[in-house]
Scaffold this active site. Structure first.
Site, short mmCIF file in Angstrom:
data_model
loop_
_atom_site.label_atom_id
_atom_site.label_comp_id
_atom_site.label_asym_id
_atom_site.label_seq_id
_atom_site.Cartn_x
_atom_site.Cartn_y
_atom_site.Cartn_z
N GLY B 12 0.84 -1.20 0.00
CA GLY B 12 0.00 0.00 0.00
C GLY B 12 0.87 1.25 0.00
N GLY B 14 -0.42 4.60 0.20
CA GLY B 14 -1.10 5.82 0.64
C GLY B 14 -0.24 6.47 1.71
N ALA B 16 -0.02 6.07 5.03
CA ALA B 16 0.63 5.21 6.02
C ALA B 16 1.78 4.43 5.38
CB ALA B 16 -0.38 4.24 6.64
N PHE B 116 -12.29 21.89 14.37
CA PHE B 116 -12.78 20.65 13.77
C PHE B 116 -13.64 19.92 14.78
CE2 PHE B 116 -12.29 17.82 10.17
CZ PHE B 116 -11.82 18.68 9.20
N GLN B 248 -17.60 4.52 10.38
CA GLN B 248 -18.00 5.92 10.48
C GLN B 248 -18.76 6.38 9.24
OE1 GLN B 248 -15.07 9.50 10.50
NE2 GLN B 248 -15.94 9.33 12.54
N HIS B 250 -19.72 9.70 7.51
CA HIS B 250 -19.40 11.13 7.54
C HIS B 250 -20.68 11.91 7.28
CE1 HIS B 250 -17.67 15.02 6.67
NE2 HIS B 250 -16.48 14.57 7.02
N LEU B 260 -17.39 13.37 -0.52
CA LEU B 260 -17.12 14.02 0.75
C LEU B 260 -17.07 15.54 0.64
CD1 LEU B 260 -16.14 13.63 3.72
CD2 LEU B 260 -13.82 13.64 2.82
N GLU B 263 -15.60 18.36 6.90
CA GLU B 263 -16.06 18.96 8.15
C GLU B 263 -15.50 20.37 8.31
OE1 GLU B 263 -15.94 15.86 11.07
OE2 GLU B 263 -15.16 17.26 12.55
N ARG B 294 -18.66 13.15 14.53
CA ARG B 294 -19.38 12.74 13.32
C ARG B 294 -20.52 11.77 13.58
NH1 ARG B 294 -13.96 12.14 9.57
NH2 ARG B 294 -13.71 14.37 9.28
N HIS B 361 -17.65 6.26 5.43
CA HIS B 361 -16.42 7.01 5.31
C HIS B 361 -15.18 6.30 5.82
CE1 HIS B 361 -14.04 10.59 4.85
NE2 HIS B 361 -13.80 10.72 6.14
N GLU B 391 -5.69 2.97 7.99
CA GLU B 391 -7.08 2.53 8.16
C GLU B 391 -7.22 1.01 8.23
OE1 GLU B 391 -9.87 4.48 5.56
OE2 GLU B 391 -11.53 3.26 6.25
N ARG B 402 -14.10 7.78 15.16
CA ARG B 402 -12.90 8.57 14.96
C ARG B 402 -13.24 10.05 14.88
NH1 ARG B 402 -10.78 10.89 10.72
NH2 ARG B 402 -11.85 9.75 9.05
#
Lengths: 255, 611
Positions: B12, B14, B16, B116, B248, B250, B260, B263, B294, B361, B391, B402
């Protein structure tokens, strides 16, 4: 090949948004197929809804008519840069182009972006594109000790390169450039945009090196200011302006 | 088939995965395998910010951030992990700035911060400016910055390679491995999309950073590619998944589309209104209103719609009102999301409120890890050489809900920790461990079976049916009845899956085949999500059971651990069954065995969650 898909009865009603028939004429290429190295054209007609995008129509074709239709996609809302393609002769993201905005009364022509080798259908080999990107040192270059807190940068200095930070590396600009079509060695607009992003970052100290790289015969001077790239950018970056600013910096050494 | 050998293999690319790569590649020979080009990863779609108590614009400290994270997660957060995350947040932000991330700046030139949801001053007194941001494209900037630094460090990538199996030296699905016994990860098997060739990667340490599984739902902010691959592979190899019932939703997805809208829109002053124009969040969260966490906002919105106060021709959404904000302010702080409203709904946010509804989400659950990213094979023992971050993992810093911005933080803090730990382990682990004989066998068989099935059901039909039942029965509001319906549907769909076929039989860039494989992952993740949700007969954070509307700390203050086992295996997950977590759900050919893991509590006593 022509295939028609009826609107499935299970499809939920979409409020007041009308549905309509749309035909996509798609350039196909699959070296494993009976056509070998020859590209062909297929037409598909599907039912679309008011807010559907070209990507929705491509998915409908792939999922319900022809599973072999091949294209890249991921986020489906214009931020990942996977699905740049030529739609009615213009480079766009399929997920950001509403069908109703590209005149669905006539067949919509969908082709891979130009100037990069086609792998299969709408998928091109992105390696040459990323190779140019990597060459312009697309990272912050600094000297001396790392500060213990953040580097200070004024809001004005931050704004100086804001436009070019938006690039998602979709290649819509580079593959719309006539110079790139004829000379695949040209760095292309996207690489220059990403050089701009660092050259005009007040924290960066690598501008001279990057300008040297772009002063190459395949560098920034190949740009003929046709503005195709600016028109193609799905993020609204003023690409041609950024290239001009890099050219000017090369002459004035002011950045 | 090709075989490769690395010290560290990261699956992966992304946030992380690349954050881990920056740590690992400087110390050990590292490869990153990604099914997408790194810059296509969904970290790039994150918008609003990354919280850290820098206190650049007002008083703040990491202890308040820790508390908010724990309370936001409805006390199912492991408190030691939350404390680490909040403390290391500050360096995580500064690391990114030093790498070149173009944060928005204060008039003094410091990193700017904004409000936030759920982030507060002094344990809930008022909203605090804690989110560091770059307009509403913070995730994009993080992804680009990490990729840029991977280019700088010459990190080795295998792009458009799908990892389809995890290799270990014990078969945890069938073997009873004793407490304390050694289990080692030895490699992964990947499929090269461009050529159809199989590649086996032998590694001393493997980091899973494969992201989430939002595509189990129909309405989701997640990319098409978020199909829970890493979670499903671990689960199939006998590793547990933790807290999968907590997903979650959103609050502000574009109505009907799920795209999306950050927020940050509410952080910058946006207000949610029902059809009557009422600011309904004043009734549900009187102190912080629209900036409640959320789960609370999403439920409040769904409740407004259920009670007939929804807007639009079908009264099926609420409105996000930005019309009182200055257009210049919107352009400076929220340019991308307002463009989404214009592009996809034809709405001008300067003058019209934007139709919004909750969208699937984020998976709070995932592959259980400790704070160094080491993957657990039960409540106590790690798999040596196996790590997870982002994730796909469950540390657990998010508990049952979260807080906004804490995912970008999670990938940076725990990506870094996992990368560092994996490299350190690889350096001391000795020679590579032997791979099983014919390591690619399972993958080759799976692919050939799928490719060779001459005629069958369409992948898209099964996937659509799955997504529709999950939206209808396992979304914001759940009941025993709705979840049983979802489970029955999933059983049926698992059967139908065995009969799906692909039209593309080729080797080259066969996305038809890979979508079929991904559907298998989605079904497994949906299955474990619903089984865990059925078992948890309480309401907590993102998991709301209308038939059990109260939080029940006496019985459910535990993490769910779900294991897939052969039908013949014992019904006990790991020898430590706790009363309310001893459920076993039989499927055709296997069963899901539930167990539990205690929640780590340090200094915060669970309290009623009010905002």
């Amino acid at each position: 090949m022509t295939a028609v898909l009826e609107n499935p009865a299970s499809e939920p009603a979409v409020g007041a948004v009308p549905s309509f028939e749309v035909t996509l004429r798609i350039r196909r290429y699959n070296p494993e197929s009976v056509h070998g190295d020859e590209a062909t054209w297929d037409e598909f007609t599907v039912t679309a809804h008011g807010t559907d995008r070209v990507l929705d129509a491509l998915h409908k074709i792939k999922w319900e008519l022809d599973g072999s239709l091949t294209f890249r996609r991921s986020c489906a809302h214009g931020v990942c840069g996977s699905d740049a393609m030529r739609i009615n002769g213009r480079n766009r993201l399929a997920c950001k182009t509403l069908l109703k905005d590209v005149n669905p009364d006539k067949p919509i022509i969908v082709e891979p972006i130009k100037g990069l080798p086609v792998v299969k259908d709408l998928v091109v080999d992105m390696e040459p594109f990323f190779a140019s990107y990597r060459e312009i040192m697309p990272f912050l270059v600094t000297t001396g000790n790392e500060p213990s807190r953040e580097r200070i940068q004024s809001a004005e200095d931050r704004a100086r390169f804001d436009d070019t930070t938006k690039c998602i590396l979709c290649a819509a600009c580079t593959s719309s450039c006539p110079v790139f079509w004829t000379d695949g060695q040209y760095f292309g607009p996207a690489a220059i945009v990403n050089a701009h992003r660092f050259i005009f970052d007040s924290r960066d100290e690598g501008a001279a090196q990057r300008l040297e790289i772009l002063n190459d015969k395949e560098g920034v001077w190949r740009c003929r200011t046709t503005f195709n790239c600016t028109e193609a950018c799905p993020r609204g970056i003023e690409v041609t302006k950024a290239i001009q600013e890099v050219k000017r910096a090369m002459i004035t050494r002011a950045f | 088939m090709q075989t490769h050998q690395y010290d560290v293999v990261i699956v992966g690319a992304g946030g992380a995965g690349m954050r881990a790569a920056l740590e690992a590649s400087s110390q050990a020979r590292t490869a990153v395998i990604s099914k997408l080009y790194p810059t296509r990863s969904h970290t790039g779609a994150a918008q609003g910010g990354m919280c850290a108590a820098l206190a650049n614009v007002e008083e703040d400290n990491w202890e308040w951030h820790t508390f908010d994270t724990i309370k936001g997660g409805d006390y199912l957060v492991d408190q030691d992990a939350a404390e680490i995350m909040a403390k290391e947040a500050i360096d995580a932000v500064l690391d990114l700035e030093r790498m070149g991330l173009p944060f928005n700046r204060t008039p003094e030139g410091r990193i700017d911060q904004r409000r936030f949801g759920g982030h507060t001053r002094n344990h809930g007194e008022a909203a605090v400016r804690r989110a560091c941001y770059a307009a509403d494209r913070t995730g994009h900037m993080i992804l680009q910055t990490l990729y840029q630094n991977c280019v700088k460090q010459d990190v080795e990538f295998f792009n458009e390679f799908y990892v389809l199996d995890l290799l270990t030296d014990h078969d945890l699905t069938t073997e009873q491995v004793e407490d304390g016994a050694e289990v080692n990860a030895t490699g992964v098997v990947a499929y090269d999309l461009a050529t159809g060739e199989i590649h086996v990667f032998q590694a001393k340490a493997i980091i899973f950073a494969t992201g989430g599984a939002g595509k189990i739902f129909k309405t989701t902010s997640n990319a098409h590619t978020l199909t829970g691959d890493g979670m499903a592979l671990a689960y199939r190899r006998g590793l547990p998944l933790e807290d999968m019932e907590f997903f979650q939703f959103h609050p502000t997805g574009l109505a009907g589309l799920g795209i999306l809208l950050s927020e940050a829109a509410r952080g910058e002053g946006g207000i949610l209104r029902n059809a009557d124009g009422e600011r309904f969040m004043e009734r549900y969260a009187p102190t912080i209103k629209d900036l409640a966490p959320r789960d609370i906002v999403a439920r409040s919105m769904a409740n407004e719609v259920r009670e007939g106060r929804g807007a639009g021709p079908n009264k099926d959404y609420v409105l996000l009102d930005l019309t009182h904000l200055e257009p210049a302010h919107i352009d400076a702080k929220l340019p991308d999301i307002t463009e989404f409203a214009r592009t996809y709904l034809g709405i001008e946010p300067y003058t019209e409120p934007v139709p919004v509804y909750p969208t699937a989400h984020y998976a709070m659950g995932g592959v259980p890890t400790n704070v160094d990213g080491e993957v657990l094979r039960d409540g106590r023992n790690v798999v040596r050489g196996l790590y997870a971050a982002g994730e796909v993992a469950c540390v657990s810093v998010h508990g049952s809900n979260r807080l906004g911005t804490n995912s970008l933080l999670d990938i940076n803090v725990f990506g870094k920790r996992a990368g560092r730990a994996a490299a350190a382990y690889a350096k001391t682990a000795g020679p590579h461990r032997e791979l099983p004989e014919n390591p690619a066998r399972r993958v080759v068989e799976q692919l050939e079976e799928m490719r060779d099935r001459p005629d069958g059901e369409r992948v898209a039909d099964v996937r659509r049916a799955l997504q529709e039942t999950m939206d209808a029965n396992a979304q914001v509001f759940r009941t025993g009845e709705s979840l049983h319906k979802a489970l029955a549907d999933i059983r049926d769909l698992q059967k139908r899956y065995r009969n799906v076929s692909v039209q593309d039989k080729g080797k080259l860039f066969n996305t038809d085949l890979l979508e079929a494989i991904e559907l298998g992952f989605l079904l497994d993740i949906a299955e474990v999500t619903v089984v865990a949700a059925l078992n948890r007969k309480e309401s907590r954070g993102g998991h709301y059971r209308e038939d059990f509307p109260q939080r029940d700390d006496a019985h459910y203050m535990l993490h769910t651990m779900a294991y897939r086992r052969p039908t013949s295996a014992p019904d006990v997950a790991d020898g430590h069954v706790t009363g309310f977590f001893d459920h076993v759900e039989a499927f055709d050919g296997y069963k899901v065995v539930l167990g539990s893991k205690p929640v780590t509590q340090t200094r915060y006593e669970p309290m009623e969650r009010k905002y």
